[in-house]
Write a protein that holds these residues in place. Structure first.
Motif, PDB file in Angstrom:
ATOM      1  N   ASP A  52      64.589 -21.795 -90.505  1.00  0.00           N
ATOM      2  CA  ASP A  52      63.830 -23.027 -90.278  1.00  0.00           C
ATOM      3  C   ASP A  52      64.625 -24.254 -90.721  1.00  0.00           C
ATOM      4  O   ASP A  52      64.608 -25.293 -90.054  1.00  0.00           O
ATOM      5  CB  ASP A  52      62.497 -22.955 -91.024  1.00  0.00           C
ATOM      6  CG  ASP A  52      61.633 -24.172 -90.801  1.00  0.00           C
ATOM      7  OD1 ASP A  52      61.298 -24.461 -89.633  1.00  0.00           O
ATOM      8  OD2 ASP A  52      61.287 -24.848 -91.791  1.00  0.00           O
ATOM      9  N   LYS A  56      65.670 -27.455 -88.388  1.00  0.00           N
ATOM     10  CA  LYS A  56      65.184 -28.793 -88.753  1.00  0.00           C
ATOM     11  C   LYS A  56      66.328 -29.754 -89.065  1.00  0.00           C
ATOM     12  O   LYS A  56      66.236 -30.951 -88.788  1.00  0.00           O
ATOM     13  CB  LYS A  56      64.207 -28.716 -89.920  1.00  0.00           C
ATOM     14  CG  LYS A  56      62.845 -28.215 -89.496  1.00  0.00           C
ATOM     15  CD  LYS A  56      61.839 -28.237 -90.616  1.00  0.00           C
ATOM     16  CE  LYS A  56      60.479 -27.782 -90.105  1.00  0.00           C
ATOM     17  NZ  LYS A  56      59.504 -27.658 -91.191  1.00  0.00           N
ATOM     18  N   LYS A  59      67.538 -30.911 -85.650  1.00  0.00           N
ATOM     19  CA  LYS A  59      66.575 -31.854 -85.065  1.00  0.00           C
ATOM     20  C   LYS A  59      66.602 -33.199 -85.783  1.00  0.00           C
ATOM     21  O   LYS A  59      66.569 -34.252 -85.146  1.00  0.00           O
ATOM     22  CB  LYS A  59      65.168 -31.266 -85.102  1.00  0.00           C
ATOM     23  CG  LYS A  59      64.969 -30.138 -84.116  1.00  0.00           C
ATOM     24  CD  LYS A  59      63.547 -29.632 -84.121  1.00  0.00           C
ATOM     25  CE  LYS A  59      63.357 -28.621 -83.011  1.00  0.00           C
ATOM     26  NZ  LYS A  59      61.955 -28.389 -82.708  1.00  0.00           N
ATOM     27  N   THR A  60      66.683 -33.171 -87.106  1.00  0.00           N
ATOM     28  CA  THR A  60      66.728 -34.415 -87.884  1.00  0.00           C
ATOM     29  C   THR A  60      67.954 -35.239 -87.508  1.00  0.00           C
ATOM     30  O   THR A  60      67.854 -36.445 -87.274  1.00  0.00           O
ATOM     31  CB  THR A  60      66.728 -34.109 -89.391  1.00  0.00           C
ATOM     32  OG1 THR A  60      65.534 -33.378 -89.728  1.00  0.00           O
ATOM     33  CG2 THR A  60      66.792 -35.373 -90.228  1.00  0.00           C
ATOM     34  N   GLU A  85      60.937 -37.889 -94.616  1.00  0.00           N
ATOM     35  CA  GLU A  85      60.954 -36.428 -94.457  1.00  0.00           C
ATOM     36  C   GLU A  85      59.586 -35.854 -94.107  1.00  0.00           C
ATOM     37  O   GLU A  85      59.468 -34.713 -93.675  1.00  0.00           O
ATOM     38  CB  GLU A  85      61.523 -35.746 -95.710  1.00  0.00           C
ATOM     39  CG  GLU A  85      60.678 -35.872 -96.937  1.00  0.00           C
ATOM     40  CD  GLU A  85      60.885 -37.170 -97.713  1.00  0.00           C
ATOM     41  OE1 GLU A  85      60.272 -37.282 -98.791  1.00  0.00           O
ATOM     42  OE2 GLU A  85      61.633 -38.054 -97.295  1.00  0.00           O
ATOM     43  N   ASP A  89      56.805 -33.546 -88.133  1.00  0.00           N
ATOM     44  CA  ASP A  89      56.529 -32.167 -88.569  1.00  0.00           C
ATOM     45  C   ASP A  89      57.523 -31.670 -89.608  1.00  0.00           C
ATOM     46  O   ASP A  89      57.791 -30.480 -89.718  1.00  0.00           O
ATOM     47  CB  ASP A  89      56.481 -31.201 -87.382  1.00  0.00           C
ATOM     48  CG  ASP A  89      55.295 -31.458 -86.475  1.00  0.00           C
ATOM     49  OD1 ASP A  89      54.204 -31.776 -87.002  1.00  0.00           O
ATOM     50  OD2 ASP A  89      55.457 -31.353 -85.250  1.00  0.00           O
ATOM     51  N   LEU A  91      61.185 -33.153 -91.849  1.00  0.00           N
ATOM     52  CA  LEU A  91      62.613 -33.349 -91.641  1.00  0.00           C
ATOM     53  C   LEU A  91      63.370 -32.793 -92.834  1.00  0.00           C
ATOM     54  O   LEU A  91      62.803 -32.609 -93.909  1.00  0.00           O
ATOM     55  CB  LEU A  91      62.928 -34.847 -91.511  1.00  0.00           C
ATOM     56  CG  LEU A  91      62.237 -35.599 -90.385  1.00  0.00           C
ATOM     57  CD1 LEU A  91      62.566 -37.086 -90.482  1.00  0.00           C
ATOM     58  CD2 LEU A  91      62.630 -35.048 -89.028  1.00  0.00           C
TER      59      LEU A  91
END
Length: 144
Positions: A52, A56, A59-60, A85, A89, A91
């Protein structure tokens, strides 16, 4: 333009090679410019909890077109991005996420890595990003 599947494979191969070079087992994610997952690997013996985090981080880095470590510096108490953060959903605001920018300075995706010290995560993510893009991001006026 987005990171294509072929480019994602190249970035992944470079990141895996760098991880092996430094003797770590990583989770590595590549996203396209829409922050959609394009490629992912959990190397043998990499932590399950890093799955995960790697996604993330990618994506961040893509959402904000900057290294996740830079976002972390800006999101400290009193900083201009304090509390960020909690958006999108969740960060990740420590090193290991690196945007992928093409030769024209256009964001095309990002690489996120988790599984070792954050310095190693960043090193592996940078190797993946630089395999298909450039490392110098265009500066934004609000970045420090």
């Amino acid at each position: 333009m987005h990171v294509t599947y072929e480019l994602a494979e190249q970035a992944m191969a470079a990141a895996i090679a760098e991880s092996k070079k430094i003797g770590t087992q990583m989770c590595i994610a590549v996203v396209d410019s829409g922050a959609d997952l394009k490629a992912f690997v959990r190397m043998d013996n990499a932590w399950v909890g890093s799955v995960d985090i790697a996604i993330k981080k990618a994506k961040t880095a893509c959402f904000f077109a900057m290294n996740t470590g830079q976002i972390g510096q800006l999101s400290q108490p009193g900083g201009p991005l304090y509390g960020i953060e909690h958006s999108n959903d969740g960060l990740i605001t420590f090193p290991g996420g690196v945007p992928i920018v093409d030769k024209d300075g256009v964001l095309i995706g990002a690489v996120g890595v988790s599984g070792s010290a954050v310095e190693n995560d960043h090193r592996v993510a940078k190797a993946g990003a630089e395999a298909i893009g450039v490392s110098d991001l265009p500066e934004h006026p609000w970045r420090t």
